[in-house]
Structure formats: C-alpha cells, structure tokens
Design a protein around this motif. Sequence first.
Motif, PDB file in Angstrom:
ATOM      1  N   ASP A 402      42.823   5.297  57.864  1.00 33.23           N
ATOM      2  CA  ASP A 402      43.271   6.658  58.193  1.00 33.23           C
ATOM      3  C   ASP A 402      42.372   7.296  59.248  1.00 33.23           C
ATOM      4  N   ASP A 403      42.903   8.269  59.950  1.00 36.57           N
ATOM      5  CA  ASP A 403      42.144   9.113  60.886  1.00 36.57           C
ATOM      6  C   ASP A 403      41.369   8.298  61.913  1.00 36.57           C
ATOM      7  N   GLU A 459      49.898  10.209  63.591  1.00 38.96           N
ATOM      8  CA  GLU A 459      49.945  11.398  62.726  1.00 38.96           C
ATOM      9  C   GLU A 459      50.055  12.639  63.607  1.00 38.96           C
TER      10      GLU A 459
HETATM   11 MG    MG Z   1      45.001  11.254  58.473  1.00 37.72          MG
END
Ligand code: MG
Length: 531
Positions: A402-403, A459
């Motif tokens: 993630d991220d 995202e």
């Molecule tokens: Mg994220």
Amino acid sequence: MTAAILMFVGTAGSVLPDVIGRYYGAAVSPDNIAVTALLLNIALIIFGWRRYSALHREIAHHKSAEEQAKTLAVTDPLTGCLNRRAIGEATASLIAQAARRDMTVAYLMLDLDNFKNINDIQGHDAGDKVLVEVARRLKGTMPPNSHVARLGGDEFACTFIFDADFPETVQRVAEDLIEQVSKPIAGPASNGDAELTVTASIGVARADLCDNSLDVLMRRADIAMYASKKHGRNRYCWFDPRMESEVQFRNKIESGMRIGIGRGEFVPFYEQQIDLATGTLIGFEVLARWNSPELGQIAPDIFIPIAEDTGMIGDLSACVIRQAMEDARGWDQSLTISVNISPVQLRDPWLAQKIVKLLVETGFPASRLEIEITESCLFENMGLAQSIIGSLKNQGVRVALDDFGTGYSSLAHLRALPFDRIKIDRSFVTSMNESKESRAIVQTIAMLGASMGLPITAEGIEDGDLIAHLTEIGCAKGQGFHFGQPLSVEQTRRLLADRNLLGLGWAQQQTSAQDEPVIMTEPQLRAARGE
Ligand code: MG
Ligand code: C2E
Ligand code: MG
C-alpha cells in the motif's frame, strides 16, 4: 576508644601489684608481680587493639554497604545516571537553589526514537550499548549545575538552572543534546561492530511557568516530548498550554475507544475498486470508521495511531475485519475485499493464524481476501513479515503493497516479498493534473510494476479524465472519489442490489433471518437503519 583502652590498661598496671600482694602475702615478690602485671598489660593492649580494629573494620564495612545501598537507591545501574526517584529530589533542590539566586530551572524530557527497533533487530547487547553511550553523551553535554537521569527504558531526563531571561540557553542545550545523540554509536563486537544510530525527541518545560511545582514541571515536559514525537521526532519542543488540551482530547478518544471496541462501535466502510479498462466493480477496500455515540463519526487518521500506541489495534482490526467478512460473504463471489494491516500488527507472530481463524469462523473464502501492508512494516522485522505473509499466501490470501512511493519505495522490498500488487499512493494520483513530478512518479511506478509482473492499483482517482491515461500506462485497477466515497454496509448493499451483485448468499441470509430469530448487534442495527 584507643584512649579508653590505654586508660584501662594503665590503671590495671598500677592497681594489680597491690591486689596480688594482698592475696599472696610476702611469698610473692614485687618483681614477679611487676612482670605479671606487665604481661597482663601487654595482653590487654593486644586484645583491646584487636577488638578495636575488628570494630573499626565492621563499622567501615557497614558504612560502605550503606553507601552502596544509597547509591543503588538513587542511580540507574546500567548507565550510572540518577534514577526516576532521585531526579525528582534533585530537581526540587535545584528549584530551591534557583529561587535563591533569582534564576529558574529547565526540565528536559528525552525519549529515543525507534530504540525498540535496535533492541528487537540488533539484540539487547546493542540496546544496552546505545543506552550507556547516550547517557555518557548527555552527561558530557549538560552545563554545570545539572543532573541527568534515566527514567527507565529509553527515557531520560535532564535538568539545570538557567537565567529565566535567557531561554535561548535552554534551546542551545536541547539542540546540542539532539546533535550529540544522533551521532553514530559503535555497536557491540558480537554484531560485527556495525554502527548504530538513534535520535531523540525532547520536551522542555521551565519551573517558573509551572509555579515551581515539580509534578506540573515533569508532566509538562512529558507532554511537550510527545508533541516532538508527533511533529516528526529528532527535535525538541517547548511546552505550550494548547498541548494540554490535545492530551485531554487524546485521553478522551482513548477511553472512548476502549469501551467502543467491545460495543461494536468500529465498523467497516467500503471503497469501490474498479477495473479501469472495463469500468467493472471488482471489490472494495475496507476502511474502518468509529461511530462514537459521544463524538460522532471519527476518521481512521485519528484513531488508528492511538490504537497502535495503546496496543488496541489488534482487537480493533479483528472486529472490523470480522464484520467485513460477514458482510461480504454473501455478496457476488467475484467481489474481493482488501483490508489494511498496521505495521504494529505485523509484529505479532500469530497474525496469520488470527486472520485464518477469522476466515474459518466467518466462512469467508481466502481467495476473496487481500491484505494491504505499507513498506514501513518491513523495516521492523523483515523475517517475521516474510513468515506471516508466506503463511497467508499459502492459504490463498493475496498481499498488496500500500501507499507505494511515499516511503522508501525500495526495490529490495519488492523483491523480498511475494506481493500480488502495488498500490500507488493517492497523493501522486490526486495531484497528477497539477504536477509534472507526480505524473512522472506514477508513470515510473507503473513501469516498475510492468517490469516485475506486478499489477498496479491507482488510489485517489478524483478526476475521471485521468482514467484513460492511467490505463494507457498500465494501471489495471483504480479507486477514488470519482467512483464514489467510502460507503456504509447498508449503502454498499443498495449499490450491489442495483447492480445485481448482492449475490445468492445475501438472499439466503435474508431467508434464514425469517426462519430463526437473529440478535442484531448495535452496528448492524444502525446499518439496517441506514445510519
Ligand atoms: Mg493507500
Ligand atoms: P489508505 O489505506 O491509503 O486508504 C485510502 C484512504 O484514501 C481512505 O482514507 C480513503 O477514504 C481515501 N481516499 C480514497 N479515495 C480518495 C480520493 O479520491 N481522494 C482523496 N483525497 N482521498 C481518497 P481513510 O478512510 O480516511 O483512511 C485513511 C487511512 O487509514 C488508510 O489509508 C489506512 O492507512 C488507514 N486505515 C483505514 N482503515 C484501517 C483499518 O481498518 N486498519 C488499519 N490498520 N488502517 C486503516
Ligand atoms: Mg489501504
């Protein structure tokens, strides 16, 4: 004592011939009596002297034991600094001295950043070495008339007298301490002499602004230290009264959370994940929300860090994931759910088993579950992360990074773990229209994913016009406010019903609900009411 013995011996020497003469009469010659008395005198002197030295040794021994006990009672055995109890007394005495000299006292509360990592990864020998060296540097940096204490763990306190009109003196000391602590420390030979690095977060309070109350001074320095941590660590902060209300708010959240987890106040919200090429809904990211009866709906940015600090994150996450699995179990079987796992949870060697237990208990298929972890998780204990992720993957769970782009974005991490997907952080995607750099970063990550055979999710898609470009550069999947805000379970069900994706499972659940009485939990009731 010596004088007393000599007096006694002298008196005995002069009185004795008389006494013996009286008993033995003239048969005892005065010469014999004199020799006997002399011998007796010598024996008494030797006896007295030996008794005296034994007593002297005993007293010295007691004194040194007492001194040792006193020193142990006030010092930290590892670093030789004062301990928690002693720094209180020392600071109180500095405050009294400062008041007499028309000056005041600064109290600096210092906590090492990421010290736990050194202990966990490099071992306790390395940790001890760091503490001893930090203590030495603190003592070497403090001005005269100061004290340094280790309060326990990686917490230290320093206190000294300064002229209240020149607070910059304190600032200079705090800056020096930060600089000294951050210099590399030679590690123990057992670790191949690898250098160790720590930094410090410092909170500063001054006695004259605390009505010279020791308790208030220490508490304020502590509060200021937490503010330093919050503002990025490796820095110092003066206490500011506004910090106190922040602490009160945080305490209120913390106690509310303790009760709220048990009452089911933490619920999953669902953010749509879309196949960008076809526009098809393929699943949801599960995002925790807190429906606090007292404070209203609270976002995860507020409660997740508190849950992590206080150790509540495991229970909180389990209750949100369980609910998400129960909600999504009956939805169309093509729909997946992605759940966020905090770095703190990845320190739990039982994490994989706990997730598998939830799958078994809810009957949710592992193939429909994806977990999202951030890169920072991997720094703490790569070995443990590998084993947890390996176990989950063996069960058929997928794992996303993630991220990506915000942390270290390390290729080594991407290679070390069998990720199934990379998620580009929303900050790059949301700013693609305005920033050339963001566009370049998104493109580079997409290329990286393609070269490693890893699908990419973008995202934070807020602008529908970006979709064509993202698809072109190879982002297969996307999510963001363009497709909709995160939805409550009831809103999600309506959305799925409209698209005919609610699934047979939901219908079966409805039928069984009519057959047997179901006791609904508080959040289910609220969700059913569409709140
Ligand atoms: Mg994220
Ligand atoms: P994340 O995993 O990166 O989640 C995505 C966040 O981006 C969500 O914020 C979502 O509402 C927000 N977002 C989605 N689309 C857009 C968009 O187009 N523009 C903008 N500006 N934002 C968008 P949220 O729900 O506030 O979550 C924040 C973070 O909290 C999450 O970031 C995640 O790291 C963490 N989090 C949320 N739920 C949980 C949980 O159950 N457990 C753990 N450990 N962390 C969670
Ligand atoms: Mg996420």
